[in-house]
Scaffold this active site. Structure first.
Site, PDB file in Angstrom:
ATOM      1  N   PRO A  16       0.734  -1.206  -0.022  1.00  0.00           N
ATOM      2  CG  PRO A  16      -0.007  -0.895   2.078  1.00  0.00           C
ATOM      3  CD  PRO A  16       0.643  -1.829   1.163  1.00  0.00           C
ATOM      4  CG  MET A  17       3.699   2.462  -1.684  1.00  0.00           C
ATOM      5  SD  MET A  17       5.086   2.460  -2.768  1.00  0.00           S
ATOM      6  CE  MET A  17       4.282   1.462  -3.993  1.00  0.00           C
ATOM      7  CB  CYS A 112       2.121   4.918   8.758  1.00  0.00           C
ATOM      8  SG  CYS A 112       2.336   6.366   8.322  1.00  0.00           S
ATOM      9  CG  ASN A 218       7.463  -4.031   2.762  1.00  0.00           C
ATOM     10  OD1 ASN A 218       7.379  -3.116   3.600  1.00  0.00           O
ATOM     11  ND2 ASN A 218       7.471  -4.000   1.615  1.00  0.00           N
ATOM     12  N   GLY A 219      10.639  -4.642   2.344  1.00  0.00           N
ATOM     13  CA  GLY A 219      11.637  -3.865   2.494  1.00  0.00           C
ATOM     14  C   GLY A 219      12.663  -4.016   1.269  1.00  0.00           C
ATOM     15  N   GLY A 242       7.172  -2.558  -2.603  1.00  0.00           N
ATOM     16  CA  GLY A 242       6.562  -1.267  -2.542  1.00  0.00           C
ATOM     17  C   GLY A 242       7.295  -0.404  -3.801  1.00  0.00           C
TER      18      GLY A 242
HETATM   19  C1  LIG Z   1       4.798   6.833  -1.098  1.00  0.00           C
HETATM   20  C2  LIG Z   1       4.799   6.167  -0.159  1.00  0.00           C
HETATM   21  C3  LIG Z   1       3.365   5.662   0.519  1.00  0.00           C
HETATM   22  C4  LIG Z   1       3.431   4.733   1.427  1.00  0.00           C
HETATM   23  N1  LIG Z   1       1.899   4.544   2.380  1.00  0.00           N
HETATM   24  C5  LIG Z   1       1.673   3.599   2.698  1.00  0.00           C
HETATM   25  C6  LIG Z   1       0.408   3.260   3.334  1.00  0.00           C
HETATM   26  O1  LIG Z   1      -0.680   3.740   3.034  1.00  0.00           O
HETATM   27  N2  LIG Z   1       0.232   2.130   4.012  1.00  0.00           N
HETATM   28  C7  LIG Z   1       1.206   1.269   4.513  1.00  0.00           C
HETATM   29  O2  LIG Z   1       1.031   0.451   5.369  1.00  0.00           O
HETATM   30  N3  LIG Z   1       2.681   1.718   4.150  1.00  0.00           N
HETATM   31  C8  LIG Z   1       2.753   2.545   3.183  1.00  0.00           C
HETATM   32  N4  LIG Z   1       3.983   3.001   2.803  1.00  0.00           N
HETATM   33  C9  LIG Z   1       5.093   1.905   3.061  1.00  0.00           C
HETATM   34  C10 LIG Z   1       5.099   0.832   2.011  1.00  0.00           C
HETATM   35  O3  LIG Z   1       3.937  -0.056   2.208  1.00  0.00           O
HETATM   36  C11 LIG Z   1       6.447  -0.345   2.374  1.00  0.00           C
HETATM   37  O4  LIG Z   1       6.453  -0.682   3.678  1.00  0.00           O
HETATM   38  C12 LIG Z   1       7.799   0.517   2.358  1.00  0.00           C
HETATM   39  O5  LIG Z   1       7.697   1.329   1.144  1.00  0.00           O
HETATM   40  C13 LIG Z   1       8.927  -0.497   2.371  1.00  0.00           C
HETATM   41  O6  LIG Z   1       8.720  -1.369   1.007  1.00  0.00           O
HETATM   42  P1  LIG Z   1       9.774  -1.035  -0.136  1.00  0.00           P
HETATM   43  O7  LIG Z   1      10.960  -1.149   0.103  1.00  0.00           O
HETATM   44  O8  LIG Z   1       9.468  -2.272  -1.041  1.00  0.00           O
HETATM   45  O9  LIG Z   1       9.117   0.143  -0.671  1.00  0.00           O
HETATM   46  C14 LIG Z   1       4.276   3.853   1.767  1.00  0.00           C
HETATM   47  C15 LIG Z   1       5.429   3.958   1.318  1.00  0.00           C
HETATM   48  C16 LIG Z   1       5.715   5.043   0.345  1.00  0.00           C
HETATM   49  C17 LIG Z   1       7.038   5.160  -0.455  1.00  0.00           C
END
Ligand SMILES: Cc1cc2nc3c(=O)[nH]c(=O)nc-3n(C[C@H](O)[C@H](O)[C@H](O)COP(=O)(O)O)c2cc1C
Length: 339
Positions: A16-17, A112, A218-219, A242
């Site tokens: 979710p982003m 968050c 995740n990450g 993400g």
């Molecule tokens: C622009 C943006 C918005 C995000 N919004 C949410 C959100 O609404 N809910 C949530 O659980 N995590 C949110 N995240 C965190 C991501 O879901 C994820 O946990 C984080 O980006 C790490 O994963 P990645 O390294 O694959 O990006 C957000 C991240 C980004 C970059």
């Protein structure tokens, strides 16, 4: 009801982003190469259960074709979580957003790190020992509200200031269906590399006493092959991607065609995104500026991409943006040297 246990191993989830993974972008990703599960942007239950509800509904909006979408919720008041879960199950929200296919689960955001959100005692603030009693109350409220008709999951981090696996132990005791762990602490935001070593420890905790809970890592995962490698090494059941989607909208593919796609093909995809955005958000629920940010995904890694991106970013509305895409589409269909 979808049982997450029936998903392939490892299964893949689009993260979710906020302001990114709306129904439009999820549809684009799904049409490139589908993930197994999707999540909505986080939506506040206290807002949903107030007069502010109509404004928040765009965050839950989904098409009928979205049949593997989890609603992600956050907030403070257990009663509002209960009511929201109930309405996610009984069709109230589906009716309000005009969709006739159900959500497949409810996820609670307990990760968050946003300053304002944490100050208000929500999301990653639930990791703090003084807020854990409420966190448990909230999970129970969502389970009660959903009445066993939808899986309930939590998305969180490794800890608040320090890694603290007693938090995950507590979450696992709640008998949730899925636990997603972003392998960083709240304090680390996204500034240091994700530490997947801890995911293996969380899987071991699960194995000890919570066999019903699937663990999602995740990450920093860039694509399916990378995710499969991490899943094997750390024994997680699922992998969430993400920001990897920003470098390759086909990142859920076994073999992505993205690097070999022509600039013209990439512009076609941007055009599709803009047209879908225009059609979906006719009432102006989403700002044009949030759409423009996507150009950096599609207009990249070819000669002249930077200059074209700057021009696209200077447009004022979708018509202007589409005209410019069209003009450049005809320029880019000519042979072009990729960097
Ligand atoms: C622009 C943006 C918005 C995000 N919004 C949410 C959100 O609404 N809910 C949530 O659980 N995590 C949110 N995240 C965190 C991501 O879901 C994820 O946990 C984080 O980006 C790490 O994963 P990645 O390294 O694959 O990006 C957000 C991240 C980004 C970059």
């Amino acid at each position: 009801m979808l049982n997450y246990k029936s998903l392939p191993k490892p299964f893949f989830v689009l993260a979710p982003m906020d302001d990114v993974t709306d129904t439009v972008f999820r549809t684009i990703v799904h049409q490139c190469r589908p993930a197994d599960l999707y999540m909505t942007e986080f939506v506040n239950v206290d807002g949903l259960q107030s007069v502010g509800r109509p404004k928040l509904l765009s965050r839950l909006k989904k098409t009928n074709q979205e049949t593997s979408l989890i609603a992600q919720i956050w907030g403070k008041d257990p009663e509002n979580y209960y009511k929201t879960a109930k309405e996610l199950v009984d069709g109230t929200f589906l009716h309000e957003i005009g969709s006739n296919t159900p959500f497949v689960g409810i996820d609670i955001n307990m990760g968050c790190p946003d300053k304002q959100v944490v100050k208000n005692g929500c999301c990653s603030a639930f990791i703090l020992p003084e807020n854990r009693e409420r966190a448990v109350e909230i999970i129970q409220a969502v389970k009660e509200g959903s009445g066993g008709k939808l899986p309930v999951s939590v998305k969180t981090r490794l800890g608040f200031n320090e890694v603290d696996l007693s938090w995950h132990e507590l979450l696992l005791k709640q008998d949730i269906d899925m636990l997603t762990v972003h392998a960083r602490t709240k304090k680390q935001m996204s500034k240091v590399p994700a530490n997947w070593e801890y995911l293996a420890q969380i899987v071991a905790l699960r194995d000890k006493g919570s066999p019903n809970t699937l663990i999602v890592g995740n990450g920093d995962v860039i694509d399916r092959a990378h995710g499969e490698e991490l899943a094997k090494k750390y024994r997680v059941d699922g992998v969430m991607i993400g920001r990897g989607i920003f470098s390759d909208p086909y990142c859920f593919a076994s073999s992505s065609p993205w690097q070999d796609m022509s600039p013209a093909d990439k512009l076609q995809l941007l055009k599709k995104h803009v047209e879908m955005f225009d059609k979906t958000w006719q009432a102006g629920e989403r700002k044009f500026d949030t759409l423009k940010k996507f150009t950096k995904i599609y207009v990249a890694e070819f000669d002249g991409a930077k200059e074209l991106r700057q021009e696209l970013m200077a447009t004022k509305d979708t018509k202007e943006l589409l005209d410019l895409i069209e003009k450049n589409y005809f320029l880019t269909v000519k042979p072009i040297f990729r960097r």
